[in-house]
Design a protein around this motif. Structure first.
Motif, PDB file in Angstrom:
ATOM      1  N   THR A 144       0.824  -1.081   0.142  1.00 18.87           N
ATOM      2  CA  THR A 144       0.018  -0.050   0.089  1.00 18.87           C
ATOM      3  C   THR A 144       0.974   1.100  -0.099  1.00 18.87           C
ATOM      4  OG1 THR A 144      -1.561  -1.191   1.433  1.00 18.87           O
ATOM      5  CG2 THR A 144      -1.763   1.160   1.342  1.00 18.87           C
ATOM      6  N   LYS A 145       0.611   2.179  -0.930  1.00 20.48           N
ATOM      7  CA  LYS A 145       1.509   3.345  -0.941  1.00 20.48           C
ATOM      8  C   LYS A 145       3.061   3.139  -1.023  1.00 20.48           C
ATOM      9  CE  LYS A 145      -2.136   6.363   1.019  1.00 20.48           C
ATOM     10  NZ  LYS A 145      -2.744   6.771   2.172  1.00 20.48           N
ATOM     11  N   GLY A 146       3.292   1.890  -1.774  1.00 18.43           N
ATOM     12  CA  GLY A 146       4.568   1.638  -2.003  1.00 18.43           C
ATOM     13  C   GLY A 146       5.418   0.786  -0.703  1.00 18.43           C
ATOM     14  N   LYS A 147       4.647   0.679   0.402  1.00 22.27           N
ATOM     15  CA  LYS A 147       5.310  -0.207   1.293  1.00 22.27           C
ATOM     16  C   LYS A 147       4.547  -1.316   1.722  1.00 22.27           C
ATOM     17  CE  LYS A 147       7.620   3.882   2.567  1.00 22.27           C
ATOM     18  NZ  LYS A 147       8.975   3.901   2.241  1.00 22.27           N
ATOM     19  N   LEU A 148       5.163  -2.225   2.315  1.00 15.02           N
ATOM     20  CA  LEU A 148       4.667  -3.580   2.587  1.00 15.02           C
ATOM     21  C   LEU A 148       3.638  -3.209   4.162  1.00 15.02           C
ATOM     22  CD1 LEU A 148       7.877  -5.511   3.136  1.00 15.02           C
ATOM     23  CD2 LEU A 148       5.893  -5.827   1.479  1.00 15.02           C
ATOM     24  N   ASP A 149       2.351  -3.579   3.972  1.00 15.86           N
ATOM     25  CA  ASP A 149       1.240  -3.277   4.753  1.00 15.86           C
ATOM     26  C   ASP A 149       1.115  -4.344   5.866  1.00 15.86           C
ATOM     27  OD1 ASP A 149      -0.964  -1.728   5.892  1.00 15.86           O
ATOM     28  OD2 ASP A 149      -1.831  -1.745   3.916  1.00 15.86           O
ATOM     29  N   PHE A 150       2.106  -3.882   6.929  1.00 16.55           N
ATOM     30  CA  PHE A 150       2.202  -4.966   8.124  1.00 16.55           C
ATOM     31  C   PHE A 150       1.371  -4.541   9.157  1.00 16.55           C
ATOM     32  CE2 PHE A 150       6.935  -5.599   6.752  1.00 16.55           C
ATOM     33  CZ  PHE A 150       6.747  -7.059   6.396  1.00 16.55           C
ATOM     34  N   GLY A 151       0.842  -5.410   9.829  1.00 17.09           N
ATOM     35  CA  GLY A 151       0.523  -5.375  11.242  1.00 17.09           C
ATOM     36  C   GLY A 151       1.543  -4.936  12.222  1.00 17.09           C
ATOM     37  N   THR A 152       1.247  -4.494  13.516  1.00 20.33           N
ATOM     38  CA  THR A 152       2.163  -4.073  14.609  1.00 20.33           C
ATOM     39  C   THR A 152       2.898  -5.443  14.878  1.00 20.33           C
ATOM     40  OG1 THR A 152       0.544  -2.766  15.487  1.00 20.33           O
ATOM     41  CG2 THR A 152       2.269  -3.021  16.604  1.00 20.33           C
ATOM     42  N   TRP A 153       4.375  -5.025  14.686  1.00 16.19           N
ATOM     43  CA  TRP A 153       5.545  -6.063  15.094  1.00 16.19           C
ATOM     44  C   TRP A 153       5.664  -7.090  14.163  1.00 16.19           C
ATOM     45  CZ3 TRP A 153       8.046  -3.764  18.249  1.00 16.19           C
ATOM     46  CH2 TRP A 153       7.453  -2.678  19.304  1.00 16.19           C
ATOM     47  N   GLU A 154       4.860  -7.127  12.870  1.00 15.38           N
ATOM     48  CA  GLU A 154       5.046  -8.139  11.929  1.00 15.38           C
ATOM     49  C   GLU A 154       6.500  -7.823  11.278  1.00 15.38           C
ATOM     50  OE1 GLU A 154       1.040 -10.001  10.249  1.00 15.38           O
ATOM     51  OE2 GLU A 154       1.645  -8.213   9.401  1.00 15.38           O
ATOM     52  N   GLN A 155       7.380  -8.926  11.205  1.00 15.28           N
ATOM     53  CA  GLN A 155       8.291  -8.840  10.320  1.00 15.28           C
ATOM     54  C   GLN A 155       8.545 -10.414   9.488  1.00 15.28           C
ATOM     55  OE1 GLN A 155      11.514  -6.576  11.009  1.00 15.28           O
ATOM     56  NE2 GLN A 155       9.585  -5.465  11.100  1.00 15.28           N
ATOM     57  N   ILE A 156       9.100 -10.230   8.456  1.00 20.95           N
ATOM     58  CA  ILE A 156       9.468 -11.423   7.379  1.00 20.95           C
ATOM     59  C   ILE A 156      10.522 -12.488   7.843  1.00 20.95           C
ATOM     60  CG2 ILE A 156       9.370 -12.643   5.223  1.00 20.95           C
ATOM     61  CD1 ILE A 156       8.038  -9.722   4.440  1.00 20.95           C
ATOM     62  N   PHE A 157      10.421 -13.426   8.417  1.00 23.90           N
ATOM     63  CA  PHE A 157      11.747 -14.320   8.340  1.00 23.90           C
ATOM     64  C   PHE A 157      12.010 -15.577   7.472  1.00 23.90           C
ATOM     65  CE2 PHE A 157      10.152 -12.481  12.335  1.00 23.90           C
ATOM     66  CZ  PHE A 157      11.429 -11.913  12.774  1.00 23.90           C
ATOM     67  N   TYR A 158      13.172 -15.832   7.225  1.00 25.60           N
ATOM     68  CA  TYR A 158      13.434 -17.070   6.393  1.00 25.60           C
ATOM     69  C   TYR A 158      13.947 -18.201   7.517  1.00 25.60           C
ATOM     70  CZ  TYR A 158      16.248 -20.585   3.770  1.00 25.60           C
ATOM     71  OH  TYR A 158      16.741 -21.578   3.137  1.00 25.60           O
ATOM     72  N   GLY A 159      13.254 -19.318   7.579  1.00 25.71           N
ATOM     73  CA  GLY A 159      13.569 -20.258   8.483  1.00 25.71           C
ATOM     74  C   GLY A 159      14.209 -21.294   7.997  1.00 25.71           C
ATOM     75  N   GLU A 160      15.476 -21.630   8.222  1.00 27.77           N
ATOM     76  CA  GLU A 160      16.402 -22.578   7.803  1.00 27.77           C
ATOM     77  C   GLU A 160      16.307 -23.861   8.680  1.00 27.77           C
ATOM     78  OE1 GLU A 160      17.618 -24.785   5.235  1.00 27.77           O
ATOM     79  OE2 GLU A 160      18.367 -22.954   4.733  1.00 27.77           O
ATOM     80  N   PHE A 161      15.863 -25.195   8.164  1.00 28.17           N
ATOM     81  CA  PHE A 161      15.935 -26.305   8.915  1.00 28.17           C
ATOM     82  C   PHE A 161      16.978 -27.713   8.572  1.00 28.17           C
ATOM     83  CE2 PHE A 161      11.709 -24.382   8.788  1.00 28.17           C
ATOM     84  CZ  PHE A 161      11.897 -23.950  10.149  1.00 28.17           C
ATOM     85  N   ASP A 162      17.625 -27.158   7.333  1.00 26.16           N
ATOM     86  CA  ASP A 162      18.649 -27.993   6.959  1.00 26.16           C
ATOM     87  C   ASP A 162      19.642 -27.177   6.003  1.00 26.16           C
ATOM     88  OD1 ASP A 162      20.196 -30.525   6.243  1.00 26.16           O
ATOM     89  OD2 ASP A 162      18.883 -31.048   4.685  1.00 26.16           O
ATOM     90  N   GLY A 163      20.303 -26.415   6.751  1.00 27.14           N
ATOM     91  CA  GLY A 163      21.230 -25.478   6.085  1.00 27.14           C
ATOM     92  C   GLY A 163      22.578 -25.944   5.639  1.00 27.14           C
ATOM     93  N   GLN A 164      23.371 -24.921   5.783  1.00 31.42           N
ATOM     94  CA  GLN A 164      24.914 -24.999   5.313  1.00 31.42           C
ATOM     95  C   GLN A 164      25.276 -25.646   3.921  1.00 31.42           C
ATOM     96  OE1 GLN A 164      25.385 -27.828   8.909  1.00 31.42           O
ATOM     97  NE2 GLN A 164      27.046 -26.527   9.568  1.00 31.42           N
ATOM     98  N   ARG A 165      24.394 -24.990   3.207  1.00 30.04           N
ATOM     99  CA  ARG A 165      24.319 -24.989   1.685  1.00 30.04           C
ATOM    100  C   ARG A 165      23.383 -23.880   1.103  1.00 30.04           C
ATOM    101  NH1 ARG A 165      19.627 -28.594   0.073  1.00 30.04           N
ATOM    102  NH2 ARG A 165      18.714 -29.540   2.007  1.00 30.04           N
ATOM    103  N   GLU A 166      23.676 -23.447  -0.341  1.00 29.41           N
ATOM    104  CA  GLU A 166      23.091 -22.444  -0.699  1.00 29.41           C
ATOM    105  C   GLU A 166      21.368 -22.868  -0.958  1.00 29.41           C
ATOM    106  OE1 GLU A 166      24.644 -19.321  -3.410  1.00 29.41           O
ATOM    107  OE2 GLU A 166      23.623 -20.525  -4.717  1.00 29.41           O
ATOM    108  N   LYS A 167      20.498 -21.869  -0.605  1.00 25.11           N
ATOM    109  CA  LYS A 167      19.032 -22.114  -0.611  1.00 25.11           C
ATOM    110  C   LYS A 167      18.569 -20.979  -1.346  1.00 25.11           C
ATOM    111  CE  LYS A 167      17.199 -25.296   1.718  1.00 25.11           C
ATOM    112  NZ  LYS A 167      17.533 -25.965   3.178  1.00 25.11           N
ATOM    113  N   ARG A 168      17.468 -20.999  -1.849  1.00 28.05           N
ATOM    114  CA  ARG A 168      16.837 -19.814  -2.677  1.00 28.05           C
ATOM    115  C   ARG A 168      15.401 -19.499  -2.005  1.00 28.05           C
ATOM    116  NH1 ARG A 168      16.023 -21.166  -8.346  1.00 28.05           N
ATOM    117  NH2 ARG A 168      15.623 -23.361  -7.539  1.00 28.05           N
TER     118      ARG A 168
END
Ligand code: ZN
Length: 138
Positions: free
Chosen positions: A106-130
């Motif tokens: 909205t108006k060029g910004k991510l329209d988040f609720g209070t405290w919302e943040q986006i996370f990448y959750g890795e569960f089998d890492g130590q290699r390149e993921k996309r």
């Protein structure tokens, strides 16, 4: 309608890790120059997640403890999936934490609720993921 696509790359130094990717997604929204639309962010692997929650270290520790109760990494022999692989737990963790998020723009910004943040959750890492970022709108 405009569209934008970008892949982000992550290679964690540990098997499991939670990374705040909100700034990178904001950069994608800016790059797209889309002002009103939708932003999809999804892991492109079946052993990692993209999810929205609070950037609070206690909560992130709680996720680790909770996921280890639901799907403990070891013993590897407890999973039928673990014949040639040892990541049966990571598939289950990814399923419970989710594949993707969709956030309104909205108006060029991510329209988040209070405290919302986006996370990448890795569960089998130590290699390149996309991670895929797809933005559509005007
Ligand atoms: Zn596997």
């Amino acid at each position: 309608m405009k569209n934008y696509r970008k892949e982000l790359f992550y290679n964690t130094n540990t098997r499991r890790k939670i990374i705040n990717i909100t700034r990178e997604i904001e950069n994608c929204v800016n790059e797209s120059s889309i002002k009103e639309g939708l932003c999809l962010v999804n892991a492109m692997h079946i052993t990692s997640s993209v999810f929205i929650n609070d950037d609070e270290s206690g909560l992130h520790a709680d996720f680790e403890i909770w996921l280890e109760k639901l799907a403990p990494e070891k013993p590897y022999s407890q999973y039928k999936h673990n014949g040639y692989e040892d990541n049966g737990d990571a598939h289950l963790k990814r399923t419970i934490m989710g594949r993707e998020v969709v956030v309104a723009i909205t108006k060029g910004k991510l329209d988040f609720g209070t405290w919302e943040q986006i996370f990448y959750g890795e569960f089998d890492g130590q290699r390149e993921k996309r991670v895929l970022v797809k933005i559509i709108g005007e």
